[in-house]
Scaffold this motif. Structure first.
Motif, PDB file in Angstrom:
ATOM      1  N   ALA A 163       0.856  -1.182   0.000  1.00 35.76           N
ATOM      2  CA  ALA A 163       0.000   0.000   0.000  1.00 35.76           C
ATOM      3  C   ALA A 163       0.894   1.235   0.000  1.00 35.76           C
ATOM      4  CB  ALA A 163      -0.912  -0.001   1.214  1.00 35.76           C
ATOM      5  N   GLN A 164       0.740   2.074  -1.000  1.00 36.20           N
ATOM      6  CA  GLN A 164       1.589   3.251  -1.164  1.00 36.20           C
ATOM      7  C   GLN A 164       1.014   4.484  -0.466  1.00 36.20           C
ATOM      8  OE1 GLN A 164       4.451   1.913  -2.664  1.00 36.20           O
ATOM      9  NE2 GLN A 164       4.304   2.908  -4.651  1.00 36.20           N
TER      10      GLN A 164
ATOM     11  N   VAL B 237      -6.954   2.980  -2.260  1.00 43.49           N
ATOM     12  CA  VAL B 237      -5.559   2.838  -1.867  1.00 43.49           C
ATOM     13  C   VAL B 237      -4.698   2.670  -3.107  1.00 43.49           C
ATOM     14  CG1 VAL B 237      -3.891   1.469  -0.548  1.00 43.49           C
ATOM     15  CG2 VAL B 237      -6.232   1.737   0.306  1.00 43.49           C
ATOM     16  N   GLU B 238      -3.667   3.496  -3.215  1.00 40.60           N
ATOM     17  CA  GLU B 238      -2.669   3.286  -4.252  1.00 40.60           C
ATOM     18  C   GLU B 238      -1.790   2.102  -3.851  1.00 40.60           C
ATOM     19  OE1 GLU B 238      -0.313   6.703  -5.039  1.00 40.60           O
ATOM     20  OE2 GLU B 238      -2.023   8.046  -5.301  1.00 40.60           O
ATOM     21  N   ILE B 239      -1.538   1.223  -4.812  1.00 43.77           N
ATOM     22  CA  ILE B 239      -0.785   0.015  -4.515  1.00 43.77           C
ATOM     23  C   ILE B 239       0.324  -0.188  -5.533  1.00 43.77           C
ATOM     24  CG2 ILE B 239      -2.707  -1.172  -3.373  1.00 43.77           C
ATOM     25  CD1 ILE B 239      -3.141  -2.689  -6.033  1.00 43.77           C
ATOM     26  N   ARG B 240       1.262  -1.066  -5.177  1.00 47.48           N
ATOM     27  CA  ARG B 240       2.301  -1.495  -6.103  1.00 47.48           C
ATOM     28  C   ARG B 240       2.611  -2.961  -5.844  1.00 47.48           C
ATOM     29  NH1 ARG B 240       6.003   0.346  -9.625  1.00 47.48           N
ATOM     30  NH2 ARG B 240       5.328   2.503  -9.315  1.00 47.48           N
TER      31      ARG B 240
ATOM     32  N   SER C  81      -0.046   9.782   3.332  1.00 46.53           N
ATOM     33  CA  SER C  81      -1.286  10.218   2.688  1.00 46.53           C
ATOM     34  C   SER C  81      -1.706  11.621   3.102  1.00 46.53           C
ATOM     35  CB  SER C  81      -2.400   9.221   3.030  1.00 46.53           C
ATOM     36  OG  SER C  81      -1.982   7.888   2.770  1.00 46.53           O
ATOM     37  N   GLY C  82      -0.867  12.284   3.900  1.00 44.64           N
ATOM     38  CA  GLY C  82      -1.179  13.656   4.308  1.00 44.64           C
ATOM     39  C   GLY C  82      -1.929  13.765   5.605  1.00 44.64           C
TER      40      GLY C  82
END
Length: 520
Positions: free
Chosen positions: A220-221, A233-236, A266-267
């Protein structure tokens, strides 16, 4: 992997809490659940053979973290193993089943964690438990997690308990019953002598459900935030970057180090620190602050008796495979106890773990001779640390500083615990087994004890409180200032419970599942 697909719930982390949430939420066939895990399936043999758990340290199933230089440990960095595999730390831990003390949860509720008093969380402990001792006021059967008595019962561990009783301490047959004080054998999360992790209890039974999608070896990025709401969720993974959408909620269950890291990336976190790294601030809340952990100092003694050094014999392998008994079923920390280091305490502030084998150099030291270890720990620390970002790169390990032994209270508790360990070892029958010191303080003076403790003390693997109920999440575990986002793992504990933290983490996840379902 299907990148860009939408699910009702996206759970980050297939550790102890994430397994519970994935299992419980996917019980409803009308919802879809995605579970993101940086590691892979829990197939390594050492995961399932209890006595082999320390062989998993610094392997592919371990995040293999280190603290920043710890001021209370003479600037030494502490090794911090964390599970990176289905089941998370429940797949690499010592399997001790301890819930903590009634005072922990009543203390949480008294300081604003509404709904988290002992009487309110006890049903969630009971829901999760399948205790081989049966049902009583404090225990239940039929839950996903098997809780068993030790099938090893090593003579050295039994001698430790007897020595503690002869030293004047009470015997305690159930640390999760009416009282916590005293010494005895720990119950463990095992079934038939093999590890029974959160993955075994909650995730594996759910894997064939069509509404549950597990994404292994996927990092999870960042959490995707739109107009103040978490939407995915941004993932790689090995094939590149992608996005997993959440129609209802994102639930972060990545643990006390990785959960705050993901929020800050994520801020969501301390504004000044995030801005310094060029991260746009979405919610200025104290994510990563308040870190607590249990610090343990292991006294090691040599012995002529047979220890777990010889556990991995062909005969013992047969015992494990066919009977579910023998030395290979040992969880290493077979016995222990709880005491109050001074008058006036309403609950214990020192816990002990006894290992019938040498356990030194943070569990990484070579074991080439017979011995045993006794580890008192600071059970109710007053020190607080922090988790911060090293860089805005998601693949960078976080900065972790616990501030171990930086308060008078913590130093006093550890000194008292070490003196008690020295006293117990001097009593029969344990005294008859000890042939000499392997690693102990030079004397029982406070100066010698603290000098030794600063050199050898280690984490007891219980980090908590970096996304605590109150400053970071509300009592329903919703992140303050962000809609559609919760945290559910040990990071939400207002304080570290008095005991091993896996059972409380499972409890919190069971409660979180109800909170999430109730919000639909």
């Amino acid at each position: 992997m299907e990148k860009g697909r939408s699910y009702d719930y996206v759970v980050v982390g297939a550790g102890s809490a994430g397994c519970v949430l994935a299992g419980r939420l996917s019980e409803d066939p009308d919802v879809t659940v995605a579970l993101i895990e940086a590691g892979g399936p829990d197939t390594a043999q050492e995961i399932h053979v209890p006595a082999a758990f320390s062989q998993l340290f610094k392997t592919e199933v371990d995040w293999d973290l280190d603290s920043e230089p710890e001021p209370g440990l003479d600037g030494r960095r502490a090794y911090l193993p964390r599970g990176r595999v289905f089941g998370g730390c429940s797949s690499i831990n010592a399997m001790i089943y301890i819930r903590g003390n009634r005072a922990d949860y009543d203390g949480w509720a008294a300081t604003g964690a509404t709904g988290w008093s002992y009487e309110e969380v006890l049903p969630y402990f009971l829901r999760s438990e399948d205790n081989e001792r049966g049902v009583d006021a404090f225990h239940s059967t039929g839950g996903p997690l098997r809780v068993s008595d030790s099938r090893s019962c090593h003579p050295l561990a039994q001698a430790f308990v007897e020595a503690a009783v002869r030293a004047g301490y009470d015997r305690n047959e159930d640390f999760n019953g009416a009282g916590q004080l005293g010494f005895g054998s720990y119950q463990v999360t095992q079934r038939d002598g093999l590890r029974h992790s959160a993955a075994a209890g909650w995730l594996h039974p759910a894997l064939n459900r069509p509404n549950l999608t597990v994404l292994p070896h996927t990092r999870a990025q960042r959490i995707v935030l739109e107009a103040g709401r978490a939407t995915g969720v941004e993932i790689r993974d090995g094939s590149g970057a992608g996005l997993v959408h959440a129609d209802l909620e994102v639930i972060v269950s990545a643990g006390a180090y990785e959960s705050p890291k993901l929020l800050m990336l994520s801020g969501i976190g301390p504004a000044a620190a995030l801005a310094a790294l060029g991260i746009e601030v979405v919610a200025d809340i104290p994510v990563g602050q308040g870190l607590q952990d249990h610090l343990m100092a292991m006294l090691n003694y040599r012995t002529d008796a047979e220890s777990l050094l010889t556990a991995a014999s062909p005969d013992n392998a047969v015992l494990l495979e066919h009977d579910g008994h023998g030395p290979l079923t040992s969880n290493i920390g077979e016995a222990g106890g709880f005491l109050c280091s001074r008058d006036g305490l309403n609950a214990p502030d020192v816990q002990f773990h006894m290992a019938p084998v040498l356990f030194h150099e943070e569990g990484l030291g070579p074991v080439t001779e017979h011995g045993f270890a006794i580890g008192p720990c600071v059970l109710a620390p007053t020190s607080r640390g922090e988790v911060t970002l090293r860089s805005p790169r998601p693949d960078a390990a976080p900065r972790i500083r616990h501030n171990y032994l930086t308060t008078d209270e913590d130093r006093a508790a550890l000194v008292a615990g070490i003196r008690a360990a020295l006293e117990i070892t001097a009593h029969k029958p344990l005294a008859d087994f000890a042939t000499g010191p392997f690693s102990v303080p030079a004397s029982d003076s406070e100066a010698d004890i603290l000098a030794w403790a600063r050199r050898v003390s280690m984490t007891l693997f219980h980090p908590t409180s970096t996304c605590a109920i109150g400053p970071v999440v509300d009592p329903d575990l919703r992140v303050r200032g962000v809609a559609g986002l919760r945290v559910a793992d040990a990071s939400v504990f207002p304080t570290v419970p008095r005991g091993n933290t896996n059972a409380p983490t499972l409890m919190a996840a069971e409660k979180a599942a109800d909170l999430v379902k109730g919000a639909r």
